[in-house]
Design a protein around this motif. Structure first.
Motif, PDB file in Angstrom:
ATOM      1  N   ALA A   1       0.814  -1.222   0.000  1.00 13.45           N
ATOM      2  CA  ALA A   1       0.000   0.000   0.000  1.00 13.45           C
ATOM      3  C   ALA A   1       0.841   1.262   0.000  1.00 13.45           C
ATOM      4  O   ALA A   1       0.402   2.311  -0.485  1.00 13.45           O
ATOM      5  N   THR A   2       2.062   1.188   0.514  1.00 16.04           N
ATOM      6  CA  THR A   2       2.904   2.380   0.629  1.00 16.04           C
ATOM      7  C   THR A   2       4.153   2.322  -0.260  1.00 16.04           C
ATOM      8  O   THR A   2       4.939   3.269  -0.256  1.00 16.04           O
ATOM      9  N   TRP A   3       4.339   1.228  -1.015  1.00 21.47           N
ATOM     10  CA  TRP A   3       5.587   1.037  -1.740  1.00 21.47           C
ATOM     11  C   TRP A   3       5.652   1.853  -3.022  1.00 21.47           C
ATOM     12  O   TRP A   3       4.701   1.922  -3.789  1.00 21.47           O
ATOM     13  N   ARG A   4       6.807   2.513  -3.240  1.00 20.71           N
ATOM     14  CA  ARG A   4       7.106   3.162  -4.518  1.00 20.71           C
ATOM     15  C   ARG A   4       8.117   2.299  -5.253  1.00 20.71           C
ATOM     16  O   ARG A   4       9.158   1.945  -4.687  1.00 20.71           O
ATOM     17  N   PRO A   5       7.850   1.923  -6.506  1.00 21.17           N
ATOM     18  CA  PRO A   5       8.802   1.080  -7.238  1.00 21.17           C
ATOM     19  C   PRO A   5      10.191   1.700  -7.267  1.00 21.17           C
ATOM     20  O   PRO A   5      10.346   2.924  -7.400  1.00 21.17           O
ATOM     21  N   ALA A   6      11.185   0.873  -7.143  1.00 17.50           N
ATOM     22  CA  ALA A   6      12.584   1.314  -7.172  1.00 17.50           C
ATOM     23  C   ALA A   6      13.231   0.847  -8.466  1.00 17.50           C
ATOM     24  O   ALA A   6      12.788  -0.111  -9.102  1.00 17.50           O
TER      25      ALA A   6
ATOM     26  N   GLY B   1      10.908  -2.026 -10.283  1.00 20.56           N
ATOM     27  CA  GLY B   1       9.737  -2.704  -9.773  1.00 20.56           C
ATOM     28  C   GLY B   1       9.715  -2.872  -8.279  1.00 20.56           C
ATOM     29  O   GLY B   1      10.195  -2.013  -7.521  1.00 20.56           O
ATOM     30  N   TYR B   2       9.140  -4.006  -7.857  1.00 28.23           N
ATOM     31  CA  TYR B   2       8.805  -4.235  -6.468  1.00 28.23           C
ATOM     32  C   TYR B   2       9.915  -4.915  -5.671  1.00 28.23           C
ATOM     33  O   TYR B   2      10.140  -4.586  -4.509  1.00 28.23           O
ATOM     34  N   THR B   3      10.558  -5.905  -6.262  1.00 21.73           N
ATOM     35  CA  THR B   3      11.473  -6.708  -5.453  1.00 21.73           C
ATOM     36  C   THR B   3      12.453  -7.487  -6.305  1.00 21.73           C
ATOM     37  O   THR B   3      12.224  -7.710  -7.504  1.00 21.73           O
ATOM     38  N   VAL B   4      13.539  -7.912  -5.648  1.00 19.23           N
ATOM     39  CA  VAL B   4      14.493  -8.860  -6.214  1.00 19.23           C
ATOM     40  C   VAL B   4      14.799  -9.879  -5.117  1.00 19.23           C
ATOM     41  O   VAL B   4      15.073  -9.502  -3.972  1.00 19.23           O
TER      42      VAL B   4
END
Length: 292
Positions: free
Chosen positions: A170-175, A190-193
């Motif tokens: 809900a609070t994540w900004r893609p990196a 994106g979201y994760t690695v």
């Protein structure tokens, strides 16, 4: 007959660690094995206790969740000490990857009679120094979700991870990440690695279905930017591993992975989250002998 030293995290899964160990300990002793129990006051203390027991040629049992399992297994990586797990935490993901049963009789049988299996570990190098992990190194929204789950008061197990995931997304900004896999540089937004030695993380979620703990490689799972509603659907697909078929998911394999980002992105290892990128994850083939 094997001689065991069990190292207990008294806070793992509430009081489950002590209760679970009592059931297994009775069966070990009835079979004629010697078992001593040590209670850790911190992860560093648990690692010291494990090294000392290993020097006395004892089988070291980690009693608790992925945090203490990863910490003790990492401390014994590169040694000849035989390692065992009594899963009693929130996630128990590395135990799950090894096929360990939660049934006390089946677990005691494995600890007493099975031959040790050599499995890979992960050398983790960052500005904080060098550590060794067992399951995975993950950077992004899942690390933030793990941090929320670790601080959950009213929820446990998969529920705490799911609630933590909802809050994090809900609070994540893609990196924007720069990922280097065995010398080849990749850009990822994106979201994760996740650099996975084990297929599982986040209390049974199948992040890397093809990951194997003894193949000398890490599965690198990258989840690209997508609308939040799609990411929530993808989170549900982690239950089966079906997310890997989405075009937003890219998977590569390698023995050494460097993760960097355009801002402070948290990363975690084996359920512990207390640092930010950059970090390097390097597989250590066959570095740990484990009963499973």
């Amino acid at each position: 007959m094997r001689q065991f030293t069990a190292i207990v995290n008294p806070t793992a899964g509430g009081s489950n660690g002590v209760a679970t160990l009592l059931s297994v300990a009775r069966l070990l002793r009835e079979a004629g094995a010697e078992l001593e129990t040590e209670y850790s006051s911190s992860l560093a203390h648990a690692q010291d206790l494990a090294r000392q027991a290993g020097e006395r040629q004892r089988v070291v049992l980690a009693v608790g969740g992925d945090g203490i399992v990863g910490g003790i297994g990492g401390a014994l990586s590169g040694t000849d000490t035989v390692f065992g797990i009594v899963p009693a935490g929130r996630g128990n993901d590395f135990a799950r990857a090894l096929g360990l049963s939660s049934d006390p009789a089946e677990l005691a049988d494995a600890l007493l009679h099975h031959e040790p299996r050599r499995v890979d570990t992960i050398e983790v190098e960052s500005a904080r120094g060098r550590t060794v992990a067992l399951g995975s190194v993950y950077a992004g929204v899942d690390a933030l979700a793990n941090r929320h789950a670790n601080h959950a008061k009213l929820l446990s197990g998969a529920a705490s991870y799911y609630a933590g995931g909802l809050r994090a997304v809900a609070t994540w900004r893609p990196a924007t990440y720069r990922i280097t896999v065995d010398g080849e540089e990749l850009t990822h937004h994106g979201y994760t690695v996740v650099a996975a030695n084990s297929a599982f993380y986040g209390s049974g979620r199948i992040i890397a279905p093809e990951a194997r703990v003894d193949d000398g490689l890490l599965e690198v799972v990258m989840i690209r930017h997508a609308p939040r509603r799609l990411f929530f659907a993808l989170m549900n697909e982690l239950k089966t591993g079906a997310h890997v078929h989405r075009r937003e998911v890219r998977i590569v394999r390698g023995a050494e992975i460097r993760m960097e980002a355009d801002r402070d992105v948290p990363y975690g290892t084996d359920g512990e989250v207390d640092a930010v990128l950059p970090v390097t994850a390097r597989v250590l083939p066959g570095a740990l002998a484990v009963l499973c």
